[in-house]
Design an enzyme around this catalytic site. Structure first.
Site, PDB file in Angstrom:
ATOM      1  N   SER A 107       0.804  -1.319  -0.034  1.00 61.87           N
ATOM      2  CA  SER A 107       0.045   0.076   0.073  1.00 61.87           C
ATOM      3  C   SER A 107       0.830   1.372  -0.201  1.00 61.87           C
ATOM      4  O   SER A 107       1.934   1.212   0.513  1.00 61.87           O
ATOM      5  CB  SER A 107      -0.787  -0.143   1.435  1.00 61.87           C
ATOM      6  OG  SER A 107      -2.016   0.703   1.074  1.00 61.87           O
ATOM      7  N   PRO A 108       0.525   2.477  -0.637  1.00 64.58           N
ATOM      8  CA  PRO A 108       1.167   3.413  -0.499  1.00 64.58           C
ATOM      9  C   PRO A 108       1.421   4.181   0.608  1.00 64.58           C
ATOM     10  O   PRO A 108       0.252   3.907   1.631  1.00 64.58           O
ATOM     11  CB  PRO A 108       0.428   4.522  -1.491  1.00 64.58           C
ATOM     12  CG  PRO A 108      -1.070   4.007  -1.615  1.00 64.58           C
ATOM     13  CD  PRO A 108      -0.802   2.464  -1.402  1.00 64.58           C
ATOM     14  N   CYS A 133       3.165   7.439   2.992  1.00 63.18           N
ATOM     15  CA  CYS A 133       4.371   8.474   2.794  1.00 63.18           C
ATOM     16  C   CYS A 133       5.356   8.323   3.848  1.00 63.18           C
ATOM     17  O   CYS A 133       5.235   7.829   5.093  1.00 63.18           O
ATOM     18  CB  CYS A 133       3.282   9.586   3.360  1.00 63.18           C
ATOM     19  SG  CYS A 133       2.595  10.367   2.169  1.00 63.18           S
ATOM     20  N   ALA A 182       1.992   8.675  -1.812  1.00 59.93           N
ATOM     21  CA  ALA A 182       1.364   9.790  -2.369  1.00 59.93           C
ATOM     22  C   ALA A 182       2.286  10.741  -3.101  1.00 59.93           C
ATOM     23  O   ALA A 182       3.299  11.233  -2.043  1.00 59.93           O
ATOM     24  CB  ALA A 182       0.405  10.328  -1.094  1.00 59.93           C
ATOM     25  N   TYR A 212      -8.054  14.314   0.874  1.00 55.24           N
ATOM     26  CA  TYR A 212      -7.425  14.971  -0.004  1.00 55.24           C
ATOM     27  C   TYR A 212      -8.181  15.424  -1.105  1.00 55.24           C
ATOM     28  O   TYR A 212      -9.555  15.472  -1.029  1.00 55.24           O
ATOM     29  CB  TYR A 212      -6.058  14.456  -0.508  1.00 55.24           C
ATOM     30  CG  TYR A 212      -5.421  13.838   0.747  1.00 55.24           C
ATOM     31  CD1 TYR A 212      -4.781  14.764   1.608  1.00 55.24           C
ATOM     32  CD2 TYR A 212      -4.972  12.531   0.948  1.00 55.24           C
ATOM     33  CE1 TYR A 212      -3.956  14.570   2.899  1.00 55.24           C
ATOM     34  CE2 TYR A 212      -4.143  12.259   1.895  1.00 55.24           C
ATOM     35  CZ  TYR A 212      -3.850  13.063   2.800  1.00 55.24           C
ATOM     36  OH  TYR A 212      -3.063  12.894   3.981  1.00 55.24           O
ATOM     37  N   GLY A 265      -0.272  -2.341   4.284  1.00 58.18           N
ATOM     38  CA  GLY A 265       0.595  -1.236   4.795  1.00 58.18           C
ATOM     39  C   GLY A 265       1.391  -1.424   5.851  1.00 58.18           C
ATOM     40  O   GLY A 265       2.518  -2.064   5.904  1.00 58.18           O
ATOM     41  N   ARG A 266       0.994  -1.409   7.105  1.00 59.09           N
ATOM     42  CA  ARG A 266       1.810  -1.544   8.414  1.00 59.09           C
ATOM     43  C   ARG A 266       2.429  -3.002   8.457  1.00 59.09           C
ATOM     44  O   ARG A 266       3.683  -2.882   9.035  1.00 59.09           O
ATOM     45  CB  ARG A 266       1.037  -1.049   9.474  1.00 59.09           C
ATOM     46  CG  ARG A 266       0.536   0.494   9.503  1.00 59.09           C
ATOM     47  CD  ARG A 266      -0.251   0.810  10.358  1.00 59.09           C
ATOM     48  NE  ARG A 266      -1.723   0.366   9.859  1.00 59.09           N
ATOM     49  CZ  ARG A 266      -3.028   0.617  10.716  1.00 59.09           C
ATOM     50  NH1 ARG A 266      -2.850   1.209  11.663  1.00 59.09           N
ATOM     51  NH2 ARG A 266      -4.026   0.117  10.156  1.00 59.09           N
TER      52      ARG A 266
HETATM   53  C1  FNR Z   1      -0.470   5.397   5.106  1.00 59.80           C
HETATM   54  N1  FNR Z   1      -1.587   5.386   4.213  1.00 59.80           N
HETATM   55  C2  FNR Z   1      -1.393   6.059   2.955  1.00 59.80           C
HETATM   56  N2  FNR Z   1      -2.599   5.907   2.032  1.00 59.80           N
HETATM   57  C3  FNR Z   1      -2.473   6.531   1.050  1.00 59.80           C
HETATM   58  O1  FNR Z   1      -3.334   6.331  -0.001  1.00 59.80           O
HETATM   59  N3  FNR Z   1      -1.444   7.454   0.467  1.00 59.80           N
HETATM   60  C4  FNR Z   1      -0.272   7.465   1.331  1.00 59.80           C
HETATM   61  O2  FNR Z   1       0.677   8.108   1.048  1.00 59.80           O
HETATM   62  C5  FNR Z   1      -0.359   7.105   2.804  1.00 59.80           C
HETATM   63  N4  FNR Z   1       0.629   7.162   3.693  1.00 59.80           N
HETATM   64  C6  FNR Z   1       0.599   6.435   4.742  1.00 59.80           C
HETATM   65  C7  FNR Z   1       1.759   6.450   5.606  1.00 59.80           C
HETATM   66  C8  FNR Z   1       1.624   5.652   6.683  1.00 59.80           C
HETATM   67  C9  FNR Z   1       2.930   5.776   7.322  1.00 59.80           C
HETATM   68  C10 FNR Z   1       0.839   4.607   6.895  1.00 59.80           C
HETATM   69  C11 FNR Z   1       0.875   3.701   8.015  1.00 59.80           C
HETATM   70  C12 FNR Z   1      -0.297   4.832   6.445  1.00 59.80           C
HETATM   71  C13 FNR Z   1      -2.593   4.414   4.479  1.00 59.80           C
HETATM   72  C14 FNR Z   1      -2.092   3.062   4.153  1.00 59.80           C
HETATM   73  O3  FNR Z   1      -1.898   3.036   2.561  1.00 59.80           O
HETATM   74  C15 FNR Z   1      -2.957   1.889   4.297  1.00 59.80           C
HETATM   75  O4  FNR Z   1      -4.353   2.266   3.517  1.00 59.80           O
HETATM   76  C16 FNR Z   1      -3.596   2.012   5.726  1.00 59.80           C
HETATM   77  O5  FNR Z   1      -2.193   1.929   6.607  1.00 59.80           O
HETATM   78  C17 FNR Z   1      -4.339   0.729   6.161  1.00 59.80           C
HETATM   79  O6  FNR Z   1      -3.680  -0.582   5.902  1.00 59.80           O
HETATM   80  P1  FNR Z   1      -2.881  -1.364   6.782  1.00 59.80           P
HETATM   81  O7  FNR Z   1      -1.623  -0.437   7.368  1.00 59.80           O
HETATM   82  O8  FNR Z   1      -3.801  -1.638   7.983  1.00 59.80           O
HETATM   83  O9  FNR Z   1      -2.443  -2.546   6.399  1.00 59.80           O
END
Ligand code: FNR
Length: 361
Positions: A22-23, A25, A62, A185, A333-334
């Site tokens: 997952s994306p 930042c 992002a 956003y 993601g995490r």
């Molecule tokens: C994110 N998330 C996020 N989503 C997105 O659309 N663009 C982004 O740049 C970010 N940045 C971001 C940074 C960090 C440090 C985290 C933890 C999360 C949300 C991420 O992509 C995801 O949708 C969520 O974290 C939920 O998934 P998990 O972590 O439960 O697997």
């Protein structure tokens, strides 16, 4: 045979499995000087490691389509050729590991110009490297500055900015481009009546509020090759309809089903289904796989391929989401921050074969 580790073909692109990064930042790009917005060694390690870990697709965070459209001054960008050059070795590294390089193109709208998340994410003043946020309407998000209400020529310029960034993404070697339409956003704030109070062609009813999103998608599709897919990340709900005590007006799951059909008709190949971020203080019903029901509805009522995201952490859970036809893929993601090699371990747990880097024996 595991469904999670069955390849997925979108247009002509074969994605080797359905566990994707997952994306996220990282707030780690240079914020001043000629390399502003360009990926660094940190980004290279961060993204290439997840490709080596077996993720079938690795999506860069992002990435701002213009400097003042970033969440923070430390975000990645794709508004100049120097950034294109810096991304190129990174997309090559992801491909060398057998994965698909993807990038999320973003404009942070009324949430732009804030500090790093781990420092609290407060609005940065103009003297601290921040800038004036913009939005469909002069409605501030939760204590952030009141955004400048975009004029129609400014909206049309933003549509071109997304297309220009998509062209640069292609030149940088990305094979998938995702339009960031979620989390409060810019695009999300046009879609939701919670952020969009306009009375012109870009506001009002569903068609008006969806106009900007669809114009961005059309402009990106026009420059993106027919044989490669375009994704769209959406916030499936503002989490107001789920809480009867909260009578604020917002975007709900049935709006997402309708949007899914529109996006499909405009050439979007996959809907990446997230939620929230639009309305401060909304009560979000989190838990394992809590956004999967929204991906399921978008897929099975909206007729578009989907990826589910949000607290997917267990191999059997991820496998069931795909095998039961609730989603075509999952984004992690995490869990991938904690364990970059999760996909290889999950494949072993599910009785599928993956290829560890040969250097790892
Ligand atoms: C994110 N998330 C996020 N989503 C997105 O659309 N663009 C982004 O740049 C970010 N940045 C971001 C940074 C960090 C440090 C985290 C933890 C999360 C949300 C991420 O992509 C995801 O949708 C969520 O974290 C939920 O998934 P998990 O972590 O439960 O697997």
């Amino acid at each position: 045979m595991s469904s999670l580790f069955t390849p997925l073909t979108l247009r002509s692109l074969r994605i080797p499995n359905r566990v994707w990064m997952s994306p996220m930042c990282m707030y780690s790009a240079a914020s001043t000087g000629p390399d502003t917005g360009a990926p660094t060694g940190f980004h290279h390690t961060h993204l290439a490691t997840r490709a080596a870990g077996g993720a079938g697709l690795v999506m860069a965070e992002a990435t701002g389509v213009r400097p003042d459209g970033r969440i923070s001054p430390w975000d990645l960008g794709l508004w100049n050729d120097r950034q294109v050059e810096a991304f190129r070795p990174l997309t090559e590294a992801i491909r060398a590991h057998g994965s698909v390089p993807a990038v999320q193109l973003a404009h942070a709208g009324r949430k732009a110009g804030t500090d790093k998340a781990w420092r609290g994410g407060r609005a940065l003043g103009q003297t601290e490297g921040g800038w004036q946020p913009v939005g469909p309407s002069p409605v501030a998000f939760d204590g952030l500055p009141v955004p400048h209400e975009l004029t129609v020529p400014e909206i049309q310029q933003l549509v071109r900015d997304f297309a220009d960034a998509a062209e640069r993404a292609l030149a940088a070697g990305f094979q998938v481009v995702e339009v960031h339409g979620a989390h409060g956003y810019l695009i999300n704030s046009f879609l939701s009546p919670a952020g969009n109070h306009r009375t012109d062609a870009y506001g009002g009813d569903f068609a008006g509020r969806a106009r900007f999103a669809l114009e961005v998608v059309d402009a990106v599709r026009a420059v993106w090759p027919d044989e490669l897919p375009v994704f769209f990340r959406t916030s499936a709900t503002d989490w107001l309809a789920e809480n009867p005590a909260d009578d604020r007006e917002g975007w709900a799951a049935q709006d997402t089903v309708r949007l899914a059909k529109e996006l499909r008709a405009h050439g979007v190949d996959l809907l990446d289904v997230s939620s929230g971020g639009m309305v401060p203080g909304a009560r979000i019903g989190t838990g394992p796989g809590y956004q999967v029901p929204y991906a399921d509805r978008a897929r099975n009522e909206g007729g578009i391929a989907t990826a589910a995201v949000g607290l997917v952490t267990e191999p059997a859970q991820a496998e069931a989401i795909v095998a039961e036809g609730r989603s075509d893929a999952v984004f992690l993601g995490r869990e991938l921050l904690r364990n970059p090699y999760w996909p290889h371990h999950a494949a072993a747990a599910l009785g599928s074969e993956t290829h560890w880097p040969e250097q790892y024996g």
